[in-house]
Design a protein around this motif. Structure first.
Motif, short mmCIF file in Angstrom:
data_model
loop_
_atom_site.label_atom_id
_atom_site.label_comp_id
_atom_site.label_asym_id
_atom_site.label_seq_id
_atom_site.Cartn_x
_atom_site.Cartn_y
_atom_site.Cartn_z
N PRO A 100 -19.75 29.47 18.64
CA PRO A 100 -20.21 30.21 19.83
C PRO A 100 -21.62 29.90 20.28
CG PRO A 100 -20.20 31.63 17.89
CD PRO A 100 -19.54 30.35 17.47
N TYR A 101 -22.43 29.26 19.42
CA TYR A 101 -23.84 29.03 19.77
C TYR A 101 -24.14 27.58 20.16
CZ TYR A 101 -24.03 33.39 17.11
OH TYR A 101 -23.80 34.66 16.64
N GLU A 102 -23.21 26.69 19.95
CA GLU A 102 -23.50 25.26 20.10
C GLU A 102 -23.90 24.89 21.52
OE1 GLU A 102 -21.78 20.88 18.82
OE2 GLU A 102 -20.52 22.65 18.54
N VAL A 103 -23.15 25.33 22.50
CA VAL A 103 -23.46 24.97 23.89
C VAL A 103 -24.80 25.54 24.30
CG1 VAL A 103 -22.76 25.30 26.29
CG2 VAL A 103 -21.04 24.69 24.57
N ASP A 104 -25.07 26.79 23.95
CA ASP A 104 -26.36 27.40 24.33
C ASP A 104 -27.54 26.67 23.72
OD1 ASP A 104 -25.10 29.29 25.86
OD2 ASP A 104 -25.13 30.85 24.34
N ILE A 105 -27.41 26.26 22.46
CA ILE A 105 -28.51 25.54 21.82
C ILE A 105 -28.68 24.15 22.45
CG2 ILE A 105 -29.21 24.44 19.64
CD1 ILE A 105 -28.12 26.89 18.18
N CYS A 106 -27.58 23.50 22.77
CA CYS A 106 -27.67 22.20 23.46
C CYS A 106 -28.38 22.35 24.80
CB CYS A 106 -26.28 21.62 23.67
SG CYS A 106 -25.48 20.99 22.18
N ARG A 107 -28.01 23.37 25.54
CA ARG A 107 -28.64 23.60 26.84
C ARG A 107 -30.12 23.95 26.67
NH1 ARG A 107 -23.62 27.02 29.46
NH2 ARG A 107 -22.86 25.41 30.89
N VAL A 225 -35.77 1.90 18.85
CA VAL A 225 -34.75 2.86 19.23
C VAL A 225 -35.24 4.29 19.01
CG1 VAL A 225 -32.88 1.27 18.67
CG2 VAL A 225 -33.69 2.86 16.93
N ARG A 226 -34.56 5.22 19.66
CA ARG A 226 -34.80 6.64 19.46
C ARG A 226 -33.68 7.23 18.60
NH1 ARG A 226 -38.33 9.44 22.75
NH2 ARG A 226 -37.05 11.32 22.53
N TYR A 227 -34.06 8.13 17.71
CA TYR A 227 -33.10 8.81 16.85
C TYR A 227 -32.92 10.25 17.31
CZ TYR A 227 -34.06 4.73 13.98
OH TYR A 227 -34.21 3.43 13.55
N TYR A 228 -31.71 10.77 17.12
CA TYR A 228 -31.38 12.11 17.61
C TYR A 228 -30.62 12.92 16.56
CZ TYR A 228 -32.46 10.44 22.33
OH TYR A 228 -33.10 9.92 23.43
N PHE A 229 -30.90 14.20 16.52
CA PHE A 229 -30.07 15.14 15.78
C PHE A 229 -28.92 15.55 16.69
CE2 PHE A 229 -34.20 15.67 13.71
CZ PHE A 229 -33.84 15.61 12.38
N ILE A 230 -27.73 15.61 16.12
CA ILE A 230 -26.54 15.98 16.89
C ILE A 230 -25.82 17.13 16.20
CG2 ILE A 230 -26.27 13.58 17.66
CD1 ILE A 230 -23.73 13.55 15.75
N ASP A 231 -24.77 17.60 16.83
CA ASP A 231 -23.82 18.57 16.25
C ASP A 231 -24.50 19.87 15.85
OD1 ASP A 231 -21.71 19.90 15.18
OD2 ASP A 231 -21.05 18.28 13.86
N PHE A 232 -24.62 20.77 16.80
CA PHE A 232 -25.27 22.06 16.57
C PHE A 232 -24.25 23.18 16.36
CE2 PHE A 232 -28.17 19.37 18.97
CZ PHE A 232 -29.30 19.43 18.17
N GLY A 233 -23.08 22.81 15.85
CA GLY A 233 -22.02 23.79 15.63
C GLY A 233 -22.38 24.87 14.63
N LEU A 234 -23.21 24.53 13.64
CA LEU A 234 -23.62 25.51 12.63
C LEU A 234 -25.03 26.03 12.88
CD1 LEU A 234 -22.28 23.84 9.34
CD2 LEU A 234 -21.12 25.43 10.88
N SER A 235 -25.68 25.53 13.92
CA SER A 235 -27.09 25.87 14.16
C SER A 235 -27.23 27.30 14.67
CB SER A 235 -27.70 24.89 15.17
OG SER A 235 -27.56 23.56 14.74
N ARG A 236 -28.42 27.86 14.42
CA ARG A 236 -28.73 29.21 14.89
C ARG A 236 -30.16 29.24 15.38
NH1 ARG A 236 -24.13 29.14 14.22
NH2 ARG A 236 -22.75 30.63 13.20
N ARG A 237 -30.38 30.07 16.41
CA ARG A 237 -31.72 30.34 16.90
C ARG A 237 -32.10 31.76 16.50
NH1 ARG A 237 -33.48 30.48 23.27
NH2 ARG A 237 -35.74 30.60 22.95
N TYR A 238 -33.27 31.91 15.91
CA TYR A 238 -33.68 33.18 15.34
C TYR A 238 -34.83 33.79 16.14
CZ TYR A 238 -30.88 31.49 11.46
OH TYR A 238 -29.84 31.01 10.70
N ASP A 239 -34.87 35.11 16.14
CA ASP A 239 -35.93 35.84 16.82
C ASP A 239 -36.99 36.22 15.79
OD1 ASP A 239 -37.58 37.49 18.23
OD2 ASP A 239 -36.02 38.84 18.95
N PRO A 240 -38.19 35.62 15.87
CA PRO A 240 -39.22 35.91 14.87
C PRO A 240 -39.64 37.38 14.87
CG PRO A 240 -40.14 34.65 16.70
CD PRO A 240 -38.65 34.66 16.88
N ALA A 241 -39.42 38.09 15.97
CA ALA A 241 -39.79 39.50 16.04
C ALA A 241 -38.92 40.36 15.14
CB ALA A 241 -39.72 39.99 17.48
#
Length: 371
Positions: A100-107, A225-241
């Motif tokens: 559920p978070y992959e598209v939002d993190i990519c964007r 060349v440039r290197y990239y991280f891919i596949d944010f299917g397990l990634s999460r964005r956290y609120d430090p507050a």
């Protein structure tokens, strides 16, 4: 009876996988080819509704020698050509209910001002497509990428530039409170266009796009060349507050994470990212090549068993910058030998490296190939 059913099923599976026809996973792309073409993306001939296998036309069976006989292994990812400018891109199918978070993190990372930040090493997303007949499915459109370790690294400087970009890239993600949570070797890729100006076949990556021969490639020193991280299917964005980040352990491709073997309680995912990247450098570089011993102290700290003992990415980058300043130009230009190289292979590679180095020096190409 059971034996007959098993044999029939085995025959069906074998036919699907090995006779060159579309696999079950590929049929989805064929069924959506017309819609994708309307959206501006052309799939290879294999995935068009009117496709007739080329090897059938001459009565042959050697489908693997034909361009349209190359089937994909991962049915979630496919190449396409953007009709507007003939750019080859990659399409990835995402189930929102599963990730559920992959598209939002990519964007998030593909939006300004983050998209223009030189430290950003998250794969850029050109467009997100809503699949019309599947509300739970989205397609993200990305650049064509290639495994970062293919072709192999030839100089110390080429390896060091990989370390620099990935260290800065992971620090960038962490600075924006995003933990990747699966940044192992298969989720770091590179933009292959500088190395392969005429590109290559998406499936048989050693070959030209039309399978007429071997794809020509250059070195990273000649064409950085440039290197990239891919596949944010397990990634999460956290609120430090909301306090220190905590997540339940979830296994990525790298099954060696020490803290996951000790406890299934929620833990801080950021030190786990540090472990993942450190283990990539250890297993892909330090265990495979000689001449990189200067990286061992940093990597040893990154892969410590206790997460609290690992440096954060700010500390990793600071230590690496000091280390980079101590490496001479000749050290960076040095050949990167593989361990246990056969002597005859070593001889040919030394000769080739000598001529390449002379060419790079005369053509004023830096020892640290920054894109």
């Amino acid at each position: 009876m059971t034996s007959a059913v098993d044999a029939s099923l085995s025959t069906q599976i074998t036919r699907k996988l090995y006779d060159g026809e579309l696999t079950d996973g590929e049929i989805w792309w064929r069924d959506h080819q017309v819609w994708l073409q309307e959206r501006g993306y052309m799939l290879r001939a294999r995935y068009r509704p009117d496709w007739v296998p080329s090897w059938h036309k001459d009565g042959g069976t050697d489908y693997d020698e034909h361009e349209d006989g190359q089937n994909i292994v991962r049915s979630e990812v496919l190449d396409a050509t953007r009709i507007a400018d003939d750019t080859v891109v990659t399409l990835k199918r995402i189930k929102s209910s599963r990730h559920p978070y992959e598209v939002d993190i990519c964007r998030f990372f593909s939006s300004e001002p983050r998209a223009s930040d030189p430290a950003n090493r998250c794969v850029p997303v050109y467009e997100v497509l809503d699949v019309p007949d599947e509300p739970d499915c989205k397609l993200i459109v990305m650049p064509l990428l290639r495994k970062f370790f293919d072709p192999r690294f030839l100089t110390v400087g080429e390896a060091v530039e990989f370390f620099r970009q990935t260290f800065e890239g992971l620090r960038f993600m962490h600075a924006h409170h995003v933990a990747h949570r699966d940044c192992g070797r298969m989720n770091i890729m590179m933009d292959p266009r500088p190395l392969f100006p005429q590109l290559y076949h998406f499936v048989s990556t050693w070959a030209k796009r039309d399978m007429s021969g071997t794809a020509k490639s250059y070195t990273r020193t000649r064409h950085p060349v440039r290197y990239y991280f891919i596949d944010f299917g397990l990634s999460r964005r956290y609120d430090p507050a909301k306090g220190p980040p905590r997540s339940w352990p979830i296994w990525g491709a790298d099954r060696t994470v020490p803290e996951f073997h000790k406890s299934l309680e929620p833990c801080d995912p950021f030190p786990t990212d540090v472990y993942y990247l450190g283990n990539v450098i250890k297993t892909v570089f330090l265990d495979v090549y000689t001449g990189l011993d200067f990286m061992k102290p940093i990597v040893d700290d990154m892969v410590q068993d206790e997460p609290a003992s690992r440096p954060n990415m700010d500390q990793v980058v600071a230590r690496f910058d000091l280390l980079l300043g101590s490496l001479s130009t000749w050290k960076l230009r040095a050949r990167l030998p593989q361990r246990n190289e056969f002597w005859l292979v070593r001889l040919f590679r030394v000769i080739g490296h000598t001529f390449r180095t002379i060419f790079h020096i005369l053509s004023l190409r830096p020892a640290l190939p920054r894109p």
